[in-house]
Design an enzyme around this catalytic site. Sequence first.
Site, PDB file in Angstrom:
ATOM      1  N   CYS A 133       0.817  -1.219   0.000  1.00  0.00           N
ATOM      2  CA  CYS A 133       0.000   0.000   0.000  1.00  0.00           C
ATOM      3  C   CYS A 133       0.851   1.269   0.000  1.00  0.00           C
ATOM      4  O   CYS A 133       0.372   2.335  -0.401  1.00  0.00           O
ATOM      5  CB  CYS A 133      -0.944   0.001   1.203  1.00  0.00           C
ATOM      6  SG  CYS A 133      -2.140  -1.355   1.186  1.00  0.00           S
ATOM      7  N   ASN A 158      -0.863  -2.239  -6.786  1.00  0.00           N
ATOM      8  CA  ASN A 158      -0.723  -3.150  -5.645  1.00  0.00           C
ATOM      9  C   ASN A 158      -2.024  -3.905  -5.395  1.00  0.00           C
ATOM     10  O   ASN A 158      -2.251  -4.952  -5.977  1.00  0.00           O
ATOM     11  CB  ASN A 158      -0.289  -2.380  -4.402  1.00  0.00           C
ATOM     12  CG  ASN A 158      -0.344  -3.235  -3.157  1.00  0.00           C
ATOM     13  OD1 ASN A 158       0.163  -4.344  -3.145  1.00  0.00           O
ATOM     14  ND2 ASN A 158      -0.995  -2.758  -2.121  1.00  0.00           N
ATOM     15  N   GLU A 159      -2.916  -3.352  -4.601  1.00  0.00           N
ATOM     16  CA  GLU A 159      -4.181  -4.028  -4.297  1.00  0.00           C
ATOM     17  C   GLU A 159      -5.358  -3.282  -4.922  1.00  0.00           C
ATOM     18  O   GLU A 159      -6.407  -3.130  -4.314  1.00  0.00           O
ATOM     19  CB  GLU A 159      -4.371  -4.172  -2.778  1.00  0.00           C
ATOM     20  CG  GLU A 159      -3.555  -5.285  -2.173  1.00  0.00           C
ATOM     21  CD  GLU A 159      -3.881  -5.519  -0.698  1.00  0.00           C
ATOM     22  OE1 GLU A 159      -4.557  -4.667  -0.097  1.00  0.00           O
ATOM     23  OE2 GLU A 159      -3.436  -6.554  -0.159  1.00  0.00           O
TER      24      GLU A 159
END
Length: 588
Positions: free
Chosen positions: A173, A304-305
């Site tokens: 994150c 990333n996410e």
Amino acid sequence: MPLAAWTEHKKDGVEGRIEVINRAVERPENAHFIKANITTDGGAYGLSNEGFRGMGITANEDYNFSVMARQTAGSPVKMVIELHGDNGNVIAKTEITPTGNEWTRYAAKFTATATAKKAQLYVWLSGKGVIDIDMVSLFPQHTWKNRPGGLRADLVQKLADMKPGFLRFPGGCIVEGRELNNRYQWKKSIGDIDKRETIINRWNTEFKHRLTPDYYQSFGLGFMEYFLTAEDIGASPLPILNCGMACEFNTGELVPLNSLDPYVQDALDLIEFANGDSNTKWGKLRADLGHPAPFNLKMIGVGNEQWGEQYIDRWKVFTKAIKSKYPAIKIVSALGPDPGGEKFDLLNKTFRSLGADILDEHYYAVPKWFRDNATRYDNYDRKGPKIFAGEYAAQSISTGNPDNKNTWECALAEAAFMTGLERNADVVNMASYAPLFASVDGWQWTPDLIWFDNLRSYATPDYYVQQLYSLNKGNDVVPLQLNKQPVTGQNGTFATAVIDSQTKELIIKFVNTTPKPLNSDFLINGQKIKKQEGVLTTLQSDDIQQVNSLDNPAALSPVQQQLPILGNNISLLIKPYSFTILRIKMAN
């Protein structure tokens, strides 16, 4: 945050004051410095810095101090540098006398006379006058590979001891930032330290249980250091870049698609920085920074996410640009924060249809989930994208709970799950536990693989599971069956087998998640086994709540012994709650 960690001091009647000067117009990447005014002769005026929850100082270690300073004309200000130990005593001391009215770097070395866990650095100023101070720095002489201003040696050594295949950086994150202006930008993390722009850390106020509003990133650890570390430990670099999206758990701020070019260019420039020759702009910079040879970058992560259609739209732009210029680079694509559900399903279906290279799956769950999912990849498409198990860790209580511990139950469940990763190595190309490091005095998330304080560090049971898989990997998976079925949880047991063709060994991994010892017989078909001693390594505790600690770092750690091998029939007593590895020499 001006004067974070600094405290003003006066002694022997001295008078003085400090001003925090903002020069953002002139130097936006390093906007502040201190102007110290000492208005009386005699005594000393100074500042102390507490470090990050104190400074770890070791007796008889040499320490390198440096500072950028300039004197106002006619000012005879002298600097006395001291280290104060845990009891306030002076345990190291040196002097610097800056001269001239231009910014100059001054350096000195001193030796500590005592060990301190939470030492403080004092900078005393004496002599009536005015002096400007910036970039105060203190490093031990002994860092990883003794690089000036380098990384902490014991922590990098623990990475090296794992013999990892890759290093993912700078993290998850943190790449995104809470807002885009606080995202990680690799170009601002290389070059001269005083030109690396400080930003607030993504995790500073994320969790109410661990508020740390003074948590900043100085980027003393930047992309050059990450690349060097990967090279040092024999790991392929895997940089993760922002894809034009801030963290979707926070603001979810987006860059419009028609404004995405600078973000895409950052990715292209990074590949050139890593692999380009010295005739290219960014390859030349790498060479100028002391590394003429390329870093042999083979893969890069886009996001990333992230999740949703907005991520897919931006992914397409990045992928087209990267593949057009660097078709050999593999792109790691996010599948969101969860291992299933609508977010996951949309990305998984879409990226597979678009021919993605590598899909990044994340899972943080209780130990039972890991045991139950040892067969997760058994039926994945063998011709589809490869899988990167990019972030995972068993949570002893619940996901993100501050009371999670690195218990043996968690590590054992991960060992069971990893039999499925190894058995499906044709699909799962990479896997990495997360997060990697945590300070016992300053953390936001737990569990973590390696814990440390200012002087010591320890490996968790989870670390030893990861290490044992890494040190005992093969290049060919072979069937290991019970009643003609893979061992994927029958009676609480999990197992896999591989061949290391270089050492000509068969390697069997066996996980017993039950409280009972098991008498296990292995019959090896299709390959003659040498009649000699094999090597048996066991990671075991009868207490599934066992943890390691700074005071007892090896409470649970691997035990190795020799085991006589008399032929192709091998009988073993598998201990309760154990992860066992058997290495056997083959005849051919």
